[in-house]
Design a protein around this motif. Structure first.
Motif, PDB file in Angstrom:
ATOM      1  N   GLY A 174     -26.638 108.933 -69.276  1.00 16.71           N
ATOM      2  CA  GLY A 174     -25.514 109.639 -69.877  1.00 16.71           C
ATOM      3  C   GLY A 174     -25.521 111.118 -69.550  1.00 16.71           C
ATOM      4  N   VAL A 175     -26.714 111.734 -69.570  1.00 21.18           N
ATOM      5  CA  VAL A 175     -26.828 113.164 -69.252  1.00 21.18           C
ATOM      6  C   VAL A 175     -26.427 113.415 -67.799  1.00 21.18           C
ATOM      7  N   PHE A 176     -26.948 112.610 -66.889  1.00 19.83           N
ATOM      8  CA  PHE A 176     -26.623 112.781 -65.474  1.00 19.83           C
ATOM      9  C   PHE A 176     -25.146 112.480 -65.205  1.00 19.83           C
ATOM     10  N   SER A 177     -24.604 111.470 -65.891  1.00 16.75           N
ATOM     11  CA  SER A 177     -23.194 111.133 -65.712  1.00 16.75           C
ATOM     12  C   SER A 177     -22.297 112.302 -66.113  1.00 16.75           C
ATOM     13  N   ASP A 178     -22.585 112.922 -67.272  1.00 19.73           N
ATOM     14  CA  ASP A 178     -21.801 114.070 -67.720  1.00 19.73           C
ATOM     15  C   ASP A 178     -21.941 115.247 -66.769  1.00 19.73           C
ATOM     16  N   ARG A 179     -23.142 115.450 -66.226  1.00 13.40           N
ATOM     17  CA  ARG A 179     -23.355 116.571 -65.313  1.00 13.40           C
ATOM     18  C   ARG A 179     -22.578 116.372 -64.012  1.00 13.40           C
ATOM     19  N   VAL A 180     -22.589 115.131 -63.518  1.00 10.75           N
ATOM     20  CA  VAL A 180     -21.836 114.836 -62.296  1.00 10.75           C
ATOM     21  C   VAL A 180     -20.338 115.003 -62.530  1.00 10.75           C
ATOM     22  N   ALA A 181     -19.868 114.541 -63.683  1.00 10.51           N
ATOM     23  CA  ALA A 181     -18.432 114.580 -63.968  1.00 10.51           C
ATOM     24  C   ALA A 181     -17.934 115.976 -64.313  1.00 10.51           C
ATOM     25  N   TYR A 182     -18.706 116.721 -65.085  1.00 14.55           N
ATOM     26  CA  TYR A 182     -18.205 117.972 -65.643  1.00 14.55           C
ATOM     27  C   TYR A 182     -18.918 119.216 -65.141  1.00 14.55           C
ATOM     28  N   GLY A 183     -20.024 119.083 -64.445  1.00 13.66           N
ATOM     29  CA  GLY A 183     -20.744 120.241 -63.962  1.00 13.66           C
ATOM     30  C   GLY A 183     -21.554 120.929 -65.057  1.00 13.66           C
ATOM     31  N   ARG A 184     -22.093 122.086 -64.716  1.00 10.93           N
ATOM     32  CA  ARG A 184     -22.901 122.829 -65.683  1.00 10.93           C
ATOM     33  C   ARG A 184     -22.008 123.483 -66.738  1.00 10.93           C
ATOM     34  N   PRO A 185     -22.480 123.565 -67.979  1.00  9.31           N
ATOM     35  CA  PRO A 185     -21.683 124.236 -69.018  1.00  9.31           C
ATOM     36  C   PRO A 185     -21.603 125.730 -68.766  1.00  9.31           C
ATOM     37  N   ARG A 186     -20.567 126.347 -69.285  1.00  8.71           N
ATOM     38  CA  ARG A 186     -20.430 127.799 -69.164  1.00  8.71           C
ATOM     39  C   ARG A 186     -20.906 128.477 -70.437  1.00  8.71           C
ATOM     40  N   GLU A 187     -21.241 129.737 -70.348  1.00 10.18           N
ATOM     41  CA  GLU A 187     -21.670 130.496 -71.524  1.00 10.18           C
ATOM     42  C   GLU A 187     -20.439 130.934 -72.316  1.00 10.18           C
ATOM     43  N   VAL A 188     -20.496 130.732 -73.612  1.00 14.34           N
ATOM     44  CA  VAL A 188     -19.371 131.079 -74.484  1.00 14.34           C
ATOM     45  C   VAL A 188     -19.848 132.039 -75.562  1.00 14.34           C
ATOM     46  N   ASP A 189     -19.239 133.214 -75.585  1.00 10.45           N
ATOM     47  CA  ASP A 189     -19.475 134.215 -76.638  1.00 10.45           C
ATOM     48  C   ASP A 189     -18.125 134.461 -77.302  1.00 10.45           C
ATOM     49  N   LEU A 190     -17.962 134.003 -78.555  1.00  6.02           N
ATOM     50  CA  LEU A 190     -16.664 134.083 -79.208  1.00  6.02           C
ATOM     51  C   LEU A 190     -16.126 135.500 -79.292  1.00  6.02           C
ATOM     52  N   SER A 191     -17.002 136.493 -79.345  1.00  8.05           N
ATOM     53  CA  SER A 191     -16.537 137.878 -79.417  1.00  8.05           C
ATOM     54  C   SER A 191     -15.859 138.318 -78.130  1.00  8.05           C
ATOM     55  N   GLU A 192     -16.094 137.587 -77.042  1.00 13.41           N
ATOM     56  CA  GLU A 192     -15.505 137.940 -75.752  1.00 13.41           C
ATOM     57  C   GLU A 192     -14.436 136.945 -75.308  1.00 13.41           C
ATOM     58  N   GLU A 193     -14.077 136.018 -76.189  1.00 11.38           N
ATOM     59  CA  GLU A 193     -13.063 135.021 -75.863  1.00 11.38           C
ATOM     60  C   GLU A 193     -11.763 135.342 -76.604  1.00 11.38           C
ATOM     61  N   VAL A 194     -10.651 134.998 -75.988  1.00 12.90           N
ATOM     62  CA  VAL A 194      -9.342 135.086 -76.630  1.00 12.90           C
ATOM     63  C   VAL A 194      -8.778 133.671 -76.694  1.00 12.90           C
ATOM     64  N   ILE A 195      -8.554 133.193 -77.916  1.00 16.56           N
ATOM     65  CA  ILE A 195      -8.194 131.793 -78.149  1.00 16.56           C
ATOM     66  C   ILE A 195      -6.712 131.695 -78.480  1.00 16.56           C
ATOM     67  N   VAL A 196      -5.981 130.882 -77.713  1.00 20.11           N
ATOM     68  CA  VAL A 196      -4.560 130.644 -77.947  1.00 20.11           C
ATOM     69  C   VAL A 196      -4.390 129.205 -78.415  1.00 20.11           C
ATOM     70  N   ILE A 197      -3.738 129.024 -79.563  1.00 16.74           N
ATOM     71  CA  ILE A 197      -3.536 127.696 -80.140  1.00 16.74           C
ATOM     72  C   ILE A 197      -2.043 127.482 -80.366  1.00 16.74           C
ATOM     73  N   THR A 198      -1.477 126.452 -79.783  1.00 12.24           N
ATOM     74  CA  THR A 198      -0.077 126.125 -80.039  1.00 12.24           C
ATOM     75  C   THR A 198       0.001 125.170 -81.225  1.00 12.24           C
ATOM     76  N   GLY A 199       1.039 125.338 -82.039  1.00 16.66           N
ATOM     77  CA  GLY A 199       1.159 124.509 -83.243  1.00 16.66           C
ATOM     78  C   GLY A 199       0.003 124.737 -84.185  1.00 16.66           C
ATOM     79  N   GLY A 200      -0.366 125.985 -84.397  1.00 22.32           N
ATOM     80  CA  GLY A 200      -1.576 126.300 -85.147  1.00 22.32           C
ATOM     81  C   GLY A 200      -1.364 126.778 -86.566  1.00 22.32           C
ATOM     82  N   VAL A 201      -0.235 126.448 -87.172  1.00 26.71           N
ATOM     83  CA  VAL A 201      -0.006 126.850 -88.562  1.00 26.71           C
ATOM     84  C   VAL A 201      -0.487 125.770 -89.525  1.00 26.71           C
TER      85      VAL A 201
END
Length: 368
Positions: free
Chosen positions: A83-110
């Protein structure tokens, strides 16, 4: 590095009278059983511990129970590694996420799922922009820590105009959650051309608009996450939900096409994609629809879906969110013999649920 500081908000806990009293077996579902098995019998670590426990009791290596335990531990370990290898082949390496440096857009978010995601990120002091036709007053927006932009996502010009405001207010968007959706609970013959067109403009064409608008910012930033909220009905279809199911089915193809195109762009290695295909949620959209079996097909809360979405986003991974359990395997129905398909559909009640709820000829549409 410490995470973003949590925002303090006032919370009104539900009173006991606001929560329906349900018997204990109401909460016993196949999903709960599968969850428990996943962390016990089907978990590689627990399977190996079982072998150690038998050995601690001086069980001979050649004993039948020891051989079975070892074989099971090896199988579960192999499945986990695959399962780990399958996900890595399909999706690649994860990216680093720092919420303070992300801008999140949500449609229909009320309201609904989008509202829960927006408020969760708002409490964590993330940069959140919500696009919705519903108005939110300034004090409420300030309390939630979310910027709300009144915008019809089915209108490309409005989306492009709001995008410029978001960039000026918060910065270039890096996380896009396409959640907006409407439903008309009518048969094909009772549906008007205007209703069908509006459903597709809101549920499907809006995704093309937001992708054309926000994806270029992610490519320039060389990072991002795109969440496509579809539905299990996109795999199944349903009577009296033809326009809704068809619009959600189109999103399945759009998601796979998006992944294929991103794979061909060198600067898109750090842009992740998440497909969400939930079953029936306890939102206003299908509030009066009853599930035929709470054990096999429980109605899930938006919090259960949001939890899995948040987990994938913040781990920087691509993936799919399909809950409850049957939503993961709904597409298998299409490969079964047609006679079996008819029996399964009849037993599931998917084609009679809207009529039984008295919604089949409802005139007004309800928004998520």
């Amino acid at each position: 590095m410490s995470g973003p500081k949590l925002r303090e908000v006032s919370v009104k806990l539900p009173q006991k009278r606001e929560r329906p009293d349900e018997p204990w077996h109401h909460y016993l579902t196949v999903d709960l059983i599968w969850y428990v098995l996943g962390y016990t019998l089907f978990h590689p670590f627990v399977s190996c511990v079982l072998v150690l426990c038998l050995r601690a009791q001086y069980t001979p290596w050649h004993a039948p129970e020891m051989r079975v335990a070892i074989a099971w531990a090896m199988l579960m370990t192999a499945v986990g590694i695959f399962g780990v290898f399958s996900d890595r082949v399909a999706y690649g390496r994860p990216r680093e996420v720092d919420l303070s440096e992300e801008v999140i857009v949500i449609t229909g978010g009320v309201e609904g799922l989008g509202g829960l995601l927006a408020e969760t990120y708002g409490m964590r002091n993330a940069n959140v922009a919500v696009l919705d036709t519903k108005k939110v007053d300034y004090d409420e927006a300030e309390e939630k820590g979310v910027l709300y932009y009144e915008c019809d996502v089915s209108n490309a010009k409005q989306v492009e105009a709001v995008a410029a405001e978001i960039v000026e207010d918060l910065g270039p968007p890096t996380i896009l959650i396409n959640n907006a959706g409407i439903v008309h609970t009518k048969s094909i013959l009772d549906s008007t051309a205007e209703e069908v067109e509006l459903t597709f403009r809101t549920n499907t064409l809006s995704h093309f608009t937001t992708l054309r608008t926000f994806l270029p910012y992610m490519l320039r930033e060389r990072r991002g996450t795109i969440v496509t909220v579809s539905s299990v009905l996109g795999h199944l279809g349903a009577a009296n939900l033809s326009s809704y199911a068809a619009s959600k089915a189109a999103l399945l193809a759009l998601h796979h096409s998006l992944r294929a195109e991103l794979a061909q762009i060198p600067d898109a290695d750090e842009i992740k994609t998440i497909l969400v295909t939930p079953g029936q949620m306890s939102t206003k959209m299908f509030g009066n629809v009853k599930t035929p079996s709470n054990f096999l097909a429980p109605v899930i809360s938006p919090a259960e879906v949001a939890k899995d979405i948040l987990k994938l986003i913040e781990k920087g991974e691509s993936g799919e969110v399909a809950v409850p359990l049957y939503a993961r395997y709904a597409q298998v129905l299409g490969v079964l013999p047609v006679g079996v398909q008819k029996i399964v559909r009849s037993l599931s009640g998917v084609d009679t649920a809207i009529a039984k709820a008295g919604l089949a000829k409802k005139e007004a549409s309800e928004k998520q």
